[in-house]
Scaffold this motif. Structure first.
Motif, PDB file in Angstrom:
ATOM      1  N   ILE A  74       0.958  -1.536   0.029  1.00  0.00           N
ATOM      2  CA  ILE A  74       0.264   0.022  -0.136  1.00  0.00           C
ATOM      3  C   ILE A  74       0.848   1.138   0.072  1.00  0.00           C
ATOM      4  CG2 ILE A  74      -1.663   1.146   1.304  1.00  0.00           C
ATOM      5  CD1 ILE A  74      -2.906  -1.443   2.160  1.00  0.00           C
ATOM      6  N   GLY A  75       1.857   0.950   1.200  1.00  0.00           N
ATOM      7  CA  GLY A  75       3.066   2.286   1.026  1.00  0.00           C
ATOM      8  C   GLY A  75       3.855   2.756  -0.603  1.00  0.00           C
ATOM      9  N   SER A  76       3.907   1.756  -0.770  1.00  0.00           N
ATOM     10  CA  SER A  76       4.533   1.435  -2.347  1.00  0.00           C
ATOM     11  C   SER A  76       3.757   2.043  -3.513  1.00  0.00           C
ATOM     12  CB  SER A  76       5.450   0.478  -2.834  1.00  0.00           C
ATOM     13  OG  SER A  76       6.458   0.383  -1.514  1.00  0.00           O
ATOM     14  N   ALA A  77       2.788   1.473  -3.813  1.00  0.00           N
ATOM     15  CA  ALA A  77       1.714   2.176  -4.369  1.00  0.00           C
ATOM     16  C   ALA A  77       1.167   3.704  -4.186  1.00  0.00           C
ATOM     17  CB  ALA A  77       0.711   0.989  -4.400  1.00  0.00           C
ATOM     18  N   THR A  78       0.924   4.623  -2.943  1.00  0.00           N
ATOM     19  CA  THR A  78       0.272   5.508  -2.617  1.00  0.00           C
ATOM     20  C   THR A  78       1.629   6.067  -3.344  1.00  0.00           C
ATOM     21  OG1 THR A  78      -0.403   4.938  -0.850  1.00  0.00           O
ATOM     22  CG2 THR A  78       0.398   7.220  -0.789  1.00  0.00           C
ATOM     23  N   GLY A  79       3.545   5.836  -3.254  1.00  0.00           N
ATOM     24  CA  GLY A  79       4.226   6.803  -3.594  1.00  0.00           C
ATOM     25  C   GLY A  79       4.466   6.404  -4.585  1.00  0.00           C
ATOM     26  N   LYS A  80       4.312   5.338  -5.562  1.00  0.00           N
ATOM     27  CA  LYS A  80       4.556   5.258  -6.668  1.00  0.00           C
ATOM     28  C   LYS A  80       3.565   5.997  -7.676  1.00  0.00           C
ATOM     29  CE  LYS A  80       5.460   2.368 -11.129  1.00  0.00           C
ATOM     30  NZ  LYS A  80       5.788   1.322 -10.622  1.00  0.00           N
ATOM     31  N   GLY A  81       2.212   6.028  -7.748  1.00  0.00           N
ATOM     32  CA  GLY A  81       1.035   6.621  -7.689  1.00  0.00           C
ATOM     33  C   GLY A  81       1.304   8.183  -7.548  1.00  0.00           C
ATOM     34  N   LEU A  82       1.668   8.893  -6.709  1.00  0.00           N
ATOM     35  CA  LEU A  82       2.296   9.920  -5.897  1.00  0.00           C
ATOM     36  C   LEU A  82       2.990  11.066  -7.708  1.00  0.00           C
ATOM     37  CD1 LEU A  82       1.444  10.771  -2.199  1.00  0.00           C
ATOM     38  CD2 LEU A  82      -0.094  11.594  -3.826  1.00  0.00           C
ATOM     39  N   GLY A  83       4.486   9.843  -6.838  1.00  0.00           N
ATOM     40  CA  GLY A  83       5.775  10.371  -7.796  1.00  0.00           C
ATOM     41  C   GLY A  83       5.425  10.407  -9.242  1.00  0.00           C
ATOM     42  N   LEU A  84       4.600   9.158  -9.886  1.00  0.00           N
ATOM     43  CA  LEU A  84       4.390   9.115 -11.388  1.00  0.00           C
ATOM     44  C   LEU A  84       4.228  10.245 -11.598  1.00  0.00           C
ATOM     45  CD1 LEU A  84       3.478   5.401 -12.199  1.00  0.00           C
ATOM     46  CD2 LEU A  84       5.625   6.943 -13.159  1.00  0.00           C
ATOM     47  N   ALA A  85       2.454  11.299 -10.440  1.00  0.00           N
ATOM     48  CA  ALA A  85       1.245  11.989 -11.260  1.00  0.00           C
ATOM     49  C   ALA A  85       2.265  13.956 -10.507  1.00  0.00           C
ATOM     50  CB  ALA A  85       0.489  12.538  -9.937  1.00  0.00           C
ATOM     51  N   LEU A  86       3.279  13.022  -9.783  1.00  0.00           N
ATOM     52  CA  LEU A  86       4.622  14.613  -9.589  1.00  0.00           C
ATOM     53  C   LEU A  86       5.560  14.864  -9.987  1.00  0.00           C
ATOM     54  CD1 LEU A  86       3.275  14.828  -6.029  1.00  0.00           C
ATOM     55  CD2 LEU A  86       2.538  16.358  -7.454  1.00  0.00           C
ATOM     56  N   ASN A  87       5.898  13.740 -11.129  1.00  0.00           N
ATOM     57  CA  ASN A  87       6.768  13.418 -11.333  1.00  0.00           C
ATOM     58  C   ASN A  87       7.777  13.362 -10.743  1.00  0.00           C
ATOM     59  OD1 ASN A  87       8.194  12.959 -14.252  1.00  0.00           O
ATOM     60  ND2 ASN A  87       9.056  15.192 -14.695  1.00  0.00           N
ATOM     61  N   ASN A  88       8.053  13.114  -9.786  1.00  0.00           N
ATOM     62  CA  ASN A  88       8.720  13.222  -8.959  1.00  0.00           C
ATOM     63  C   ASN A  88       9.306  11.513  -7.929  1.00  0.00           C
ATOM     64  OD1 ASN A  88       8.655  15.707  -7.725  1.00  0.00           O
ATOM     65  ND2 ASN A  88       7.279  14.828  -6.201  1.00  0.00           N
ATOM     66  N   PRO A  89      10.746  12.106  -8.127  1.00  0.00           N
ATOM     67  CA  PRO A  89      12.058  10.227  -7.986  1.00  0.00           C
ATOM     68  C   PRO A  89      10.606   9.540  -6.487  1.00  0.00           C
ATOM     69  CG  PRO A  89      12.692  12.464  -7.664  1.00  0.00           C
ATOM     70  CD  PRO A  89      12.166  12.842  -8.258  1.00  0.00           C
ATOM     71  N   LEU A  90      10.998   8.486  -6.676  1.00  0.00           N
ATOM     72  CA  LEU A  90      10.875   7.881  -5.949  1.00  0.00           C
ATOM     73  C   LEU A  90      12.260   6.743  -4.930  1.00  0.00           C
ATOM     74  CD1 LEU A  90       8.546   6.591  -4.274  1.00  0.00           C
ATOM     75  CD2 LEU A  90       8.448   4.213  -5.269  1.00  0.00           C
ATOM     76  N   ILE A  91      12.173   7.047  -3.720  1.00  0.00           N
ATOM     77  CA  ILE A  91      13.413   6.371  -3.041  1.00  0.00           C
ATOM     78  C   ILE A  91      12.773   4.956  -1.530  1.00  0.00           C
ATOM     79  CG2 ILE A  91      15.236   7.160  -0.933  1.00  0.00           C
ATOM     80  CD1 ILE A  91      14.706   9.835  -2.176  1.00  0.00           C
ATOM     81  N   HIS A  92      13.544   4.541  -2.069  1.00  0.00           N
ATOM     82  CA  HIS A  92      13.585   3.751  -1.548  1.00  0.00           C
ATOM     83  C   HIS A  92      14.384   3.492  -0.605  1.00  0.00           C
ATOM     84  CE1 HIS A  92      15.209  -1.033  -0.407  1.00  0.00           C
ATOM     85  NE2 HIS A  92      13.302  -0.837  -0.411  1.00  0.00           N
ATOM     86  N   VAL A  93      14.004   2.708   1.054  1.00  0.00           N
ATOM     87  CA  VAL A  93      14.377   3.372   2.212  1.00  0.00           C
ATOM     88  C   VAL A  93      13.969   2.157   3.036  1.00  0.00           C
ATOM     89  CG1 VAL A  93      14.513   4.066   4.823  1.00  0.00           C
ATOM     90  CG2 VAL A  93      14.022   5.555   2.773  1.00  0.00           C
TER      91      VAL A  93
END
Length: 103
Positions: A74-93
């Motif tokens: 759920i966290g990854s999908a939320t982050g990826k969706g926001l990242g795609l919408a905002l054109n931002n990189p996703l950082i794995h921690v």
């Protein structure tokens, strides 16, 4: 640099904004609801309290586990969706690295 952090690998859900290595805001809840019900409202409310727009975020960091598979998904999908919408990189921690660094 402003980073939106999402942690959803356990029963507790957390989101935070870090601006230039300083935690600007943190929102943590431990409810009997799934992270799919809480993460986006938490992010929206935190950004509203800060009077910031989500498009001012430069990157999105997401906890990678170990932990609950469903929570991480759920966290990854939320982050990826926001990242795609905002054109931002996703950082794995990796969660264990974050705990070790006392983040």
């Amino acid at each position: 640099m402003r980073i939106l952090g999402i942690e959803s690998s356990s029963l507790v859900a957390s989101v935070a904004i870090v601006t230039d290595d300083v935690v600007t805001a943190e929102y943590t809840v431990h409810l009997k609801k799934t992270h799919s019900q809480t993460l986006l409202p938490m992010i929206d409310q935190m950004m509203g309290l800060l009077e910031m727009e989500l498009d001012t975020v430069d990157a999105i960091a997401v906890s990678g586990g170990p932990g609950s598979f469903t929570g991480r998904r759920i966290g990854s999908a939320t982050g990826k969706g926001l990242g795609l919408a905002l054109n931002n990189p996703l950082i794995h921690v990796p969660t264990m690295d974050a705990i070790a660094d006392n983040l």
